[in-house]
Scaffold this motif. Sequence first.
Motif, PDB file in Angstrom:
ATOM      1  N   LYS A 209       0.830  -1.210   0.000  1.00 58.13           N
ATOM      2  CA  LYS A 209       0.000   0.000   0.000  1.00 58.13           C
ATOM      3  C   LYS A 209       0.864   1.261   0.000  1.00 58.13           C
ATOM      4  O   LYS A 209       0.551   2.240  -0.694  1.00 58.13           O
ATOM      5  N   SER A 213       0.780   3.897  -3.189  1.00 61.56           N
ATOM      6  CA  SER A 213       0.493   5.305  -2.930  1.00 61.56           C
ATOM      7  C   SER A 213       1.609   6.203  -3.456  1.00 61.56           C
ATOM      8  O   SER A 213       1.350   7.250  -4.068  1.00 61.56           O
ATOM      9  N   VAL A 216       1.680   6.227  -7.411  1.00 68.12           N
ATOM     10  CA  VAL A 216       0.548   6.983  -7.954  1.00 68.12           C
ATOM     11  C   VAL A 216       0.730   8.478  -7.716  1.00 68.12           C
ATOM     12  O   VAL A 216       0.511   9.300  -8.616  1.00 68.12           O
ATOM     13  N   SER A 217       1.155   8.846  -6.509  1.00 66.66           N
ATOM     14  CA  SER A 217       1.318  10.268  -6.185  1.00 66.66           C
ATOM     15  C   SER A 217       2.413  10.917  -7.019  1.00 66.66           C
ATOM     16  O   SER A 217       2.368  12.124  -7.288  1.00 66.66           O
ATOM     17  N   SER A 230      -8.966   0.039  -8.609  1.00 65.88           N
ATOM     18  CA  SER A 230      -8.837   1.457  -8.950  1.00 65.88           C
ATOM     19  C   SER A 230      -9.576   2.318  -7.940  1.00 65.88           C
ATOM     20  O   SER A 230      -9.060   3.338  -7.466  1.00 65.88           O
ATOM     21  N   GLU A 231     -10.776   1.889  -7.589  1.00 68.16           N
ATOM     22  CA  GLU A 231     -11.591   2.658  -6.643  1.00 68.16           C
ATOM     23  C   GLU A 231     -11.006   2.626  -5.239  1.00 68.16           C
ATOM     24  O   GLU A 231     -10.959   3.644  -4.544  1.00 68.16           O
ATOM     25  N   GLU A 232     -10.532   1.453  -4.806  1.00 68.20           N
ATOM     26  CA  GLU A 232     -10.025   1.303  -3.439  1.00 68.20           C
ATOM     27  C   GLU A 232      -8.678   1.978  -3.229  1.00 68.20           C
ATOM     28  O   GLU A 232      -8.427   2.581  -2.178  1.00 68.20           O
ATOM     29  N   LEU A 233      -7.783   1.870  -4.212  1.00 70.72           N
ATOM     30  CA  LEU A 233      -6.402   2.314  -4.024  1.00 70.72           C
ATOM     31  C   LEU A 233      -6.045   3.573  -4.804  1.00 70.72           C
ATOM     32  O   LEU A 233      -4.935   4.096  -4.655  1.00 70.72           O
ATOM     33  N   GLY A 234      -6.957   4.044  -5.646  1.00 73.39           N
ATOM     34  CA  GLY A 234      -6.685   5.269  -6.385  1.00 73.39           C
ATOM     35  C   GLY A 234      -5.752   5.101  -7.564  1.00 73.39           C
ATOM     36  O   GLY A 234      -5.190   6.086  -8.068  1.00 73.39           O
ATOM     37  N   ILE A 235      -5.583   3.871  -8.035  1.00 67.74           N
ATOM     38  CA  ILE A 235      -4.748   3.625  -9.213  1.00 67.74           C
ATOM     39  C   ILE A 235      -5.582   3.909 -10.460  1.00 67.74           C
ATOM     40  O   ILE A 235      -6.714   3.434 -10.559  1.00 67.74           O
ATOM     41  N   PRO A 236      -5.060   4.659 -11.423  1.00 67.68           N
ATOM     42  CA  PRO A 236      -5.835   4.926 -12.639  1.00 67.68           C
ATOM     43  C   PRO A 236      -6.263   3.628 -13.324  1.00 67.68           C
ATOM     44  O   PRO A 236      -5.485   2.670 -13.396  1.00 67.68           O
TER      45      PRO A 236
END
Length: 243
Positions: A209, A213, A216-217, A230-236
Amino acid sequence: MGSWVSDARKRIYRNLKYRIIRPDPPAAPFRFNSPVVVVGSAPVSHKPAGLDGSFRIITVNGSQSVIAKWGVDAPDITMMMFNQVEGTTPNAVEVRRVLTRQRTGTLYVFLWRKDDRARLEEGLRAFDYQYDRLEIVDRYERMALLDRVANLRSLEMDADSKCSNGMNAVLFALYNGAPAVIITGINPNSTGHVYNSAGLTRLHVHMDKVLVSKLVSEGRPVFTADPSVSEELGIPLWTATSR
């Protein structure tokens, strides 16, 4: 007291050795110049949109069973932990079962002793797993992946301080030039494996995790083919227009 002293010695030893040998991360057999799909073994995965013969595919342990459903005969690269070759745990037994009489392009085996290659080759022959090329990756080369690609240091003292093999495959793809890395079947929040019904708890959740993060950031070209991830971890989410 004894355990604390032992851990302290191990930390000092690994830190010094890493600094002295300055290892390079493992190199791919070729430079990646097209999207790379990293297939993990989480129970839910999806074939990436637009997948064709130009994509490179990396599977991890027994996740090769997933790509057969996509009509792909063999991955370009497989990453496998040493204990999958001879281990007696339910997971190791299942990995060998699904890989029996299968093949890959280049096989990277993590943490096998480099001076015992003959035993590794014999172990792979025992379940008739074939490959074009065999590479052994030691602990310090694996540590270098995390360091060089994500600028994170880990002495790999416990499960929480290590990445999963799936995320190591992501780092490997980025290090070797992948213009896009698409993960599927990799979800730190999941339990179990696609190739068995044991429902085993997933290890390395914390570091995976943290790494996701950070990548992605920083805007790294990491995507997922799995909408829930994608929804849970914010990955495109990878789509047909992402390329």
